[in-house]
Design a protein around this motif. Structure first.
Motif, PDB file in Angstrom:
ATOM      1  N   ALA A  61      44.393  41.678  42.102  1.00 43.69           N
ATOM      2  CA  ALA A  61      45.187  40.706  41.366  1.00 43.69           C
ATOM      3  C   ALA A  61      46.464  40.298  42.080  1.00 43.69           C
ATOM      4  O   ALA A  61      47.126  39.361  41.663  1.00 43.69           O
ATOM      5  CB  ALA A  61      45.528  41.256  39.983  1.00 43.69           C
ATOM      6  N   GLU A  63      50.384  40.298  43.127  1.00 48.05           N
ATOM      7  CA  GLU A  63      51.682  40.659  42.541  1.00 48.05           C
ATOM      8  C   GLU A  63      51.880  39.964  41.192  1.00 48.05           C
ATOM      9  O   GLU A  63      52.655  39.035  41.076  1.00 48.05           O
ATOM     10  CB  GLU A  63      52.809  40.269  43.504  1.00 48.05           C
ATOM     11  CG  GLU A  63      52.727  40.922  44.857  1.00 48.05           C
ATOM     12  CD  GLU A  63      52.974  42.424  44.792  1.00 48.05           C
ATOM     13  OE1 GLU A  63      53.761  42.863  43.931  1.00 48.05           O
ATOM     14  OE2 GLU A  63      52.352  43.150  45.575  1.00 48.05           O
ATOM     15  N   LEU A  64      51.193  40.423  40.167  1.00 45.22           N
ATOM     16  CA  LEU A  64      51.340  39.874  38.826  1.00 45.22           C
ATOM     17  C   LEU A  64      51.952  40.924  37.915  1.00 45.22           C
ATOM     18  O   LEU A  64      51.907  42.115  38.217  1.00 45.22           O
ATOM     19  CB  LEU A  64      49.973  39.451  38.270  1.00 45.22           C
ATOM     20  CG  LEU A  64      49.206  38.392  39.060  1.00 45.22           C
ATOM     21  CD1 LEU A  64      47.804  38.245  38.501  1.00 45.22           C
ATOM     22  CD2 LEU A  64      49.932  37.074  39.008  1.00 45.22           C
ATOM     23  N   ASP A  65      52.521  40.482  36.782  1.00 47.80           N
ATOM     24  CA  ASP A  65      53.016  41.488  35.841  1.00 47.80           C
ATOM     25  C   ASP A  65      51.824  42.209  35.205  1.00 47.80           C
ATOM     26  O   ASP A  65      50.674  41.834  35.378  1.00 47.80           O
ATOM     27  CB  ASP A  65      53.933  40.870  34.779  1.00 47.80           C
ATOM     28  CG  ASP A  65      53.239  39.854  33.877  1.00 47.80           C
ATOM     29  OD1 ASP A  65      51.997  39.861  33.831  1.00 47.80           O
ATOM     30  OD2 ASP A  65      53.935  39.068  33.223  1.00 47.80           O
ATOM     31  N   SER A  66      52.093  43.294  34.470  1.00 46.79           N
ATOM     32  CA  SER A  66      51.025  44.206  34.056  1.00 46.79           C
ATOM     33  C   SER A  66      49.951  43.531  33.194  1.00 46.79           C
ATOM     34  O   SER A  66      48.762  43.762  33.413  1.00 46.79           O
ATOM     35  CB  SER A  66      51.613  45.407  33.319  1.00 46.79           C
ATOM     36  OG  SER A  66      52.333  44.976  32.184  1.00 46.79           O
ATOM     37  N   GLN A  68      49.178  40.278  32.930  1.00 46.89           N
ATOM     38  CA  GLN A  68      48.468  39.283  33.729  1.00 46.89           C
ATOM     39  C   GLN A  68      47.570  39.964  34.765  1.00 46.89           C
ATOM     40  O   GLN A  68      46.490  39.484  35.069  1.00 46.89           O
ATOM     41  CB  GLN A  68      49.461  38.347  34.427  1.00 46.89           C
ATOM     42  CG  GLN A  68      50.226  37.472  33.481  1.00 46.89           C
ATOM     43  CD  GLN A  68      49.319  36.527  32.705  1.00 46.89           C
ATOM     44  OE1 GLN A  68      48.315  36.046  33.224  1.00 46.89           O
ATOM     45  NE2 GLN A  68      49.661  36.264  31.464  1.00 46.89           N
ATOM     46  N   TYR A  69      48.012  41.110  35.295  1.00 43.95           N
ATOM     47  CA  TYR A  69      47.236  41.865  36.279  1.00 43.95           C
ATOM     48  C   TYR A  69      45.909  42.311  35.676  1.00 43.95           C
ATOM     49  O   TYR A  69      44.850  42.098  36.250  1.00 43.95           O
ATOM     50  CB  TYR A  69      48.046  43.074  36.752  1.00 43.95           C
ATOM     51  CG  TYR A  69      47.275  44.020  37.634  1.00 43.95           C
ATOM     52  CD1 TYR A  69      47.135  43.780  38.986  1.00 43.95           C
ATOM     53  CD2 TYR A  69      46.671  45.161  37.112  1.00 43.95           C
ATOM     54  CE1 TYR A  69      46.422  44.634  39.803  1.00 43.95           C
ATOM     55  CE2 TYR A  69      45.954  46.027  37.913  1.00 43.95           C
ATOM     56  CZ  TYR A  69      45.834  45.759  39.256  1.00 43.95           C
ATOM     57  OH  TYR A  69      45.123  46.612  40.056  1.00 43.95           O
ATOM     58  N   TYR A  72      43.644  39.277  34.875  1.00 47.97           N
ATOM     59  CA  TYR A  72      43.051  38.739  36.085  1.00 47.97           C
ATOM     60  C   TYR A  72      41.955  39.655  36.613  1.00 47.97           C
ATOM     61  O   TYR A  72      40.887  39.206  37.014  1.00 47.97           O
ATOM     62  CB  TYR A  72      44.135  38.550  37.150  1.00 47.97           C
ATOM     63  CG  TYR A  72      43.603  38.020  38.460  1.00 47.97           C
ATOM     64  CD1 TYR A  72      43.484  36.655  38.677  1.00 47.97           C
ATOM     65  CD2 TYR A  72      43.194  38.884  39.469  1.00 47.97           C
ATOM     66  CE1 TYR A  72      42.975  36.161  39.868  1.00 47.97           C
ATOM     67  CE2 TYR A  72      42.688  38.406  40.663  1.00 47.97           C
ATOM     68  CZ  TYR A  72      42.586  37.040  40.856  1.00 47.97           C
ATOM     69  OH  TYR A  72      42.072  36.563  42.033  1.00 47.97           O
TER      70      TYR A  72
END
Length: 108
Positions: A61, A63-66, A68-69, A72
């Motif tokens: 995924a 570098e997304l926040d938790s 969104q991670y 994704y």
């Protein structure tokens, strides 16, 4: 020391948490004759999920926040890998019942 690729971070983290929960319960059961049933159950299942996410990490995924991670990761991972994750989850549940039966634990 070489760093593990970021795609393995979730799996390694779950593995470590699962090992800590199971090891702590094993120590308490062996030396204090006491254990935490919910931590034991969560620890075993978390260990198996960590093993699944380490062996089959799925989509990376970035570098997304938790939230969104995770969204994704689950959206972009192939169905076969998701089925493997479910199989490891089922193995974890079976392992919980085997441990409960082997040690004659009472889960209340």
């Amino acid at each position: 020391m070489a760093k593990a690729p970021k795609k393995y971070g979730l799996g390694i983290g779950l593995l470590v948490v699962g090992i800590i929960f199971v090891a702590a319960n094993w120590y308490l059961y062996q030396y204090q004759n006491y254990y935490f049933p919910k931590f034991l159950i969560v620890g075993i299942i978390t260990f198996f999920l960590g093993l699944a996410f380490t062996l089959f990490p799925g989509a990376h995924a970035g570098e997304l926040d938790s939230w969104q991670y995770l969204k994704y990761k689950f959206k972009n991972t192939p169905v076969l890998i998701k089925l493997i994750w479910l199989a490891f989850l089922a193995l974890g549940v079976v392992a919980v019942f085997l441990v409960i039966d082997h040690y004659h634990l009472k889960i209340v």
